[in-house]
Design an enzyme around this catalytic site. Structure first.
Site, PDB file in Angstrom:
ATOM      1  N   THR A 172       1.981   9.936  -8.075  1.00  0.00           N
ATOM      2  CA  THR A 172       3.376   9.467  -8.088  1.00  0.00           C
ATOM      3  C   THR A 172       4.253  10.222  -7.091  1.00  0.00           C
ATOM      4  OG1 THR A 172       2.988   9.207 -10.468  1.00  0.00           O
ATOM      5  CG2 THR A 172       5.204   8.859  -9.713  1.00  0.00           C
ATOM      6  N   GLY A 195       0.798  -1.225   0.000  1.00  0.00           N
ATOM      7  CA  GLY A 195       0.000   0.000   0.000  1.00  0.00           C
ATOM      8  C   GLY A 195       0.826   1.267   0.000  1.00  0.00           C
ATOM      9  N   GLU A 229      11.019  -4.977  -7.868  1.00  0.00           N
ATOM     10  CA  GLU A 229       9.680  -4.918  -8.465  1.00  0.00           C
ATOM     11  C   GLU A 229       9.777  -4.632  -9.965  1.00  0.00           C
ATOM     12  OE1 GLU A 229       7.373  -1.403  -7.514  1.00  0.00           O
ATOM     13  OE2 GLU A 229       5.562  -2.617  -7.358  1.00  0.00           O
TER      14      GLU A 229
HETATM   15  C1  FAD Z   1      -4.284  -1.816 -11.986  1.00  0.00           C
HETATM   16  C2  FAD Z   1      -3.366  -1.038 -11.082  1.00  0.00           C
HETATM   17  C3  FAD Z   1      -2.750  -1.705 -10.014  1.00  0.00           C
HETATM   18  C4  FAD Z   1      -1.949  -0.988  -9.118  1.00  0.00           C
HETATM   19  N1  FAD Z   1      -1.452  -1.623  -7.999  1.00  0.00           N
HETATM   20  C5  FAD Z   1      -0.859  -0.886  -7.029  1.00  0.00           C
HETATM   21  C6  FAD Z   1      -0.525  -1.468  -5.757  1.00  0.00           C
HETATM   22  O1  FAD Z   1      -0.739  -2.669  -5.526  1.00  0.00           O
HETATM   23  N2  FAD Z   1       0.023  -0.680  -4.804  1.00  0.00           N
HETATM   24  C7  FAD Z   1       0.264   0.647  -5.006  1.00  0.00           C
HETATM   25  O2  FAD Z   1       0.757   1.308  -4.086  1.00  0.00           O
HETATM   26  N3  FAD Z   1      -0.030   1.234  -6.205  1.00  0.00           N
HETATM   27  C8  FAD Z   1      -0.582   0.500  -7.213  1.00  0.00           C
HETATM   28  N4  FAD Z   1      -0.919   1.084  -8.411  1.00  0.00           N
HETATM   29  C9  FAD Z   1      -0.676   2.518  -8.603  1.00  0.00           C
HETATM   30  C10 FAD Z   1       0.380   2.807  -9.676  1.00  0.00           C
HETATM   31  O3  FAD Z   1       1.654   2.566  -9.170  1.00  0.00           O
HETATM   32  C11 FAD Z   1       0.154   4.257 -10.114  1.00  0.00           C
HETATM   33  O4  FAD Z   1      -1.103   4.321 -10.808  1.00  0.00           O
HETATM   34  C12 FAD Z   1       1.252   4.757 -11.009  1.00  0.00           C
HETATM   35  O5  FAD Z   1       2.465   4.841 -10.299  1.00  0.00           O
HETATM   36  C13 FAD Z   1       0.914   6.129 -11.585  1.00  0.00           C
HETATM   37  O6  FAD Z   1       0.500   6.975 -10.549  1.00  0.00           O
HETATM   38  P1  FAD Z   1      -0.880   7.794 -10.666  1.00  0.00           P
HETATM   39  O7  FAD Z   1      -1.915   6.872 -11.157  1.00  0.00           O
HETATM   40  O8  FAD Z   1      -1.130   8.468  -9.393  1.00  0.00           O
HETATM   41  O9  FAD Z   1      -0.593   8.853 -11.797  1.00  0.00           O
HETATM   42  P2  FAD Z   1      -0.192  10.389 -11.621  1.00  0.00           P
HETATM   43  O10 FAD Z   1       0.999  10.522 -10.704  1.00  0.00           O
HETATM   44  O11 FAD Z   1      -1.399  11.161 -11.304  1.00  0.00           O
HETATM   45  O12 FAD Z   1       0.287  10.706 -13.104  1.00  0.00           O
HETATM   46  C14 FAD Z   1      -0.627  10.769 -14.204  1.00  0.00           C
HETATM   47  C15 FAD Z   1       0.148  10.901 -15.503  1.00  0.00           C
HETATM   48  O13 FAD Z   1       0.925  12.083 -15.476  1.00  0.00           O
HETATM   49  C16 FAD Z   1       2.292  11.806 -15.687  1.00  0.00           C
HETATM   50  N5  FAD Z   1       3.123  12.679 -14.811  1.00  0.00           N
HETATM   51  C17 FAD Z   1       2.914  12.940 -13.486  1.00  0.00           C
HETATM   52  N6  FAD Z   1       3.860  13.801 -13.033  1.00  0.00           N
HETATM   53  C18 FAD Z   1       4.671  14.064 -14.099  1.00  0.00           C
HETATM   54  C19 FAD Z   1       5.841  14.882 -14.279  1.00  0.00           C
HETATM   55  N7  FAD Z   1       6.373  15.578 -13.264  1.00  0.00           N
HETATM   56  N8  FAD Z   1       6.412  14.922 -15.499  1.00  0.00           N
HETATM   57  C20 FAD Z   1       5.889  14.225 -16.533  1.00  0.00           C
HETATM   58  N9  FAD Z   1       4.777  13.437 -16.426  1.00  0.00           N
HETATM   59  C21 FAD Z   1       4.197  13.357 -15.228  1.00  0.00           C
HETATM   60  C22 FAD Z   1       2.493  10.350 -15.311  1.00  0.00           C
HETATM   61  O14 FAD Z   1       3.585   9.791 -16.015  1.00  0.00           O
HETATM   62  C23 FAD Z   1       1.152   9.743 -15.698  1.00  0.00           C
HETATM   63  O15 FAD Z   1       1.198   9.363 -17.049  1.00  0.00           O
HETATM   64  C24 FAD Z   1      -1.685   0.382  -9.353  1.00  0.00           C
HETATM   65  C25 FAD Z   1      -2.260   1.024 -10.454  1.00  0.00           C
HETATM   66  C26 FAD Z   1      -3.094   0.340 -11.300  1.00  0.00           C
HETATM   67  C27 FAD Z   1      -3.755   1.082 -12.441  1.00  0.00           C
END
Ligand code: FAD
Length: 385
Positions: A129, A121, A243
């Protein structure tokens, strides 16, 4: 299998196990969005999920390349390891940073399958991110932590007995560096559910058992703190190289599945009086997909070797994940195109694998964030954030 593939005996045994879980099995689960319990049980009983656990704790004590071989073969067979892959890397946080008492208590049970450690989590709805901005807070009260907040995309939470949870234990602006003041707790999900933890499944375009978690005064025994309070971010980062290398191996498996399927179909499908694969317009994209998957596999092997040698490998693990996820996605697209209309039919398993492999350009880390790491840490360009 290619000439350079490591661990041929492991690959052979995993392939045989996967043959017991053919396309129909995965299709039905996909339709129902159900968890592959029988598949995970079979992998656990065969010992494949505990290859990275040291022998002293009941595992087989192998290196990461063995785990890569397991996951690659699962994916190449048309199956999906996402239901259980997290145990391999999440366990590493406990192994590297847990106390001896914690390791003796949990690792043998994880190795035997008595206890499932599948949930991890980190991600939260508002911070995305930018992990240092997580808000889930664990407040120390006597011999407990009291946790409040929420997480999103926490996969397998309903199918796991334990969860490695990253929380703030000091507010970001009082913690020194932004990455300080975060801690890792081992949450016993069996006790937590209904006692401060609510799990809400999130239905997605693929069958991934992912969920949203809500913590409302969840009490976690202080003895479940892993390592030092406030140092949790570093522990999580430590686990990310494993990972990324393991997920990259799944992408290689997917890529090989698509190339195998596309080249076989191109040879057998006859239109205009001959096999479609005799047309260079059909065969070149498949050949290109093979080249890209093979090149990405070398990058994954390189990162895995560095990891096994205990060398720094953050950039290589990131580059492996990026090249492998892009290669598998290109191969998926080519495979659909090669199959024409049949690529869209459920019974071919290609559309399912197409949906599944798309995830890996977003999770566990999105491509832009990898490019940002390479631009700033490898090439020394200025940071944009
Ligand atoms: C099916 C699924 C399973 C998952 N399982 C887990 C889990 O078990 N545990 C867990 O902790 N997480 C999990 N995740 C979360 C996953 O790690 C995140 O969705 C991923 O890291 C992207 O984060 P976000 O969705 O918050 O995107 P955001 O951070 O909101 O980013 C959205 C988009 O903007 C881009 N972006 C953001 N900031 C910048 C920047 N500064 N410069 C350029 N581009 C940028 C990103 O590259 C992305 O394309 C899962 C996600 C999914 C969809």
């Amino acid at each position: 299998m290619s000439k350079t593939d490591s661990h041929p005996e492991i690959r052979d045994a995993v392939r045989k196990l996967c043959a017991r879980f053919p396309g129909e099995y995965w299709r039905e689960l996909d339709r129902e969005r159900a968890y592959p319990t029988a598949f995970v049980k079979a992998l656990t009983e065969a010992g494949w999920l505990s290859v990275l656990i040291p022998e002293a704790y009941g595992g087989s004590g192998l290196g990461i390349s063995a785990a890569c071989a397991v996951l690659e073969e699962i994916h190449r067979s048309g199956a999906n390891g996402a239901a259980c892959h997290a145990q391999m890397y999440t366990m590493g946080t406990l192994l590297r940073h847990g106390s001896e008492a914690q390791k003796e208590r949990w690792l043998p049970k994880i190795a035997s399958g008595e206890v499932r450690l599948q949930a991890f989590g980190v991600t939260e709805p508002t911070s995305g991110t930018d992990t240092t901005r997580i808000q889930t807070f664990a407040k120390r009260v006597g011999d407990k932590y009291v946790v409040n907040g929420s997480k999103i995309w926490i996969s397998r939470a309903e199918h796991s007995d334990l969860m490695v949870l990253l929380c703030r234990t000091a507010p970001r602006d009082e913690a020194g560096k932004p990455s300080d003041g975060m801690s890792v707790l081992l949450v016993d999900m069996r006790e937590a559910k209904g006692n401060g933890l609510t799990i809400r499944p999130v239905r997605t375009m693929l069958n991934h058992a992912t969920t949203e978690l809500f913590f409302d005064n969840l009490e976690v025994p202080a003895e479940n703190l892993i390592g030092r309070e406030g140092a949790g971010f570093r522990y999580i980062i430590d686990g990310m190289n494993a990972e990324r290398i393991l997920i990259a191996s799944e992408c290689i498996g997917d890529g090989r599945f698509f190339v195998d399927r596309a080249s076989a179909y191109a040879k057998e499908r006859s239109v205009f009086g001959g096999p479609i694969g005799a047309n260079q317009g059909v065969q070149f994209p498949i050949a290109r997909a093979h080249v890209q998957v093979t090149a990405a596999a070398l990058m994954v092997d390189h990162a895995a070797r560095l990891f096994e040698a205990g060398e720094p490998c953050g950039s290589e693990a990131n580059m492996a994940k990026m090249t492998a996820s892009e290669a598998s996605w290109y191969a998926a697209d080519v495979c659909i195109q090669t199959h024409g209309g049949f690529g869209f039919a459920e019974e071919y398993d290609i559309e399912r694998k197409f949906r599944e492999t798309r995830l890996y350009q977003v999770a566990p880390i999105s491509t832009n964030l990898i490019l940002s790491h390479v631009a700033t840490h490898v090439l020394g360009m200025p940071k944009s954030f």
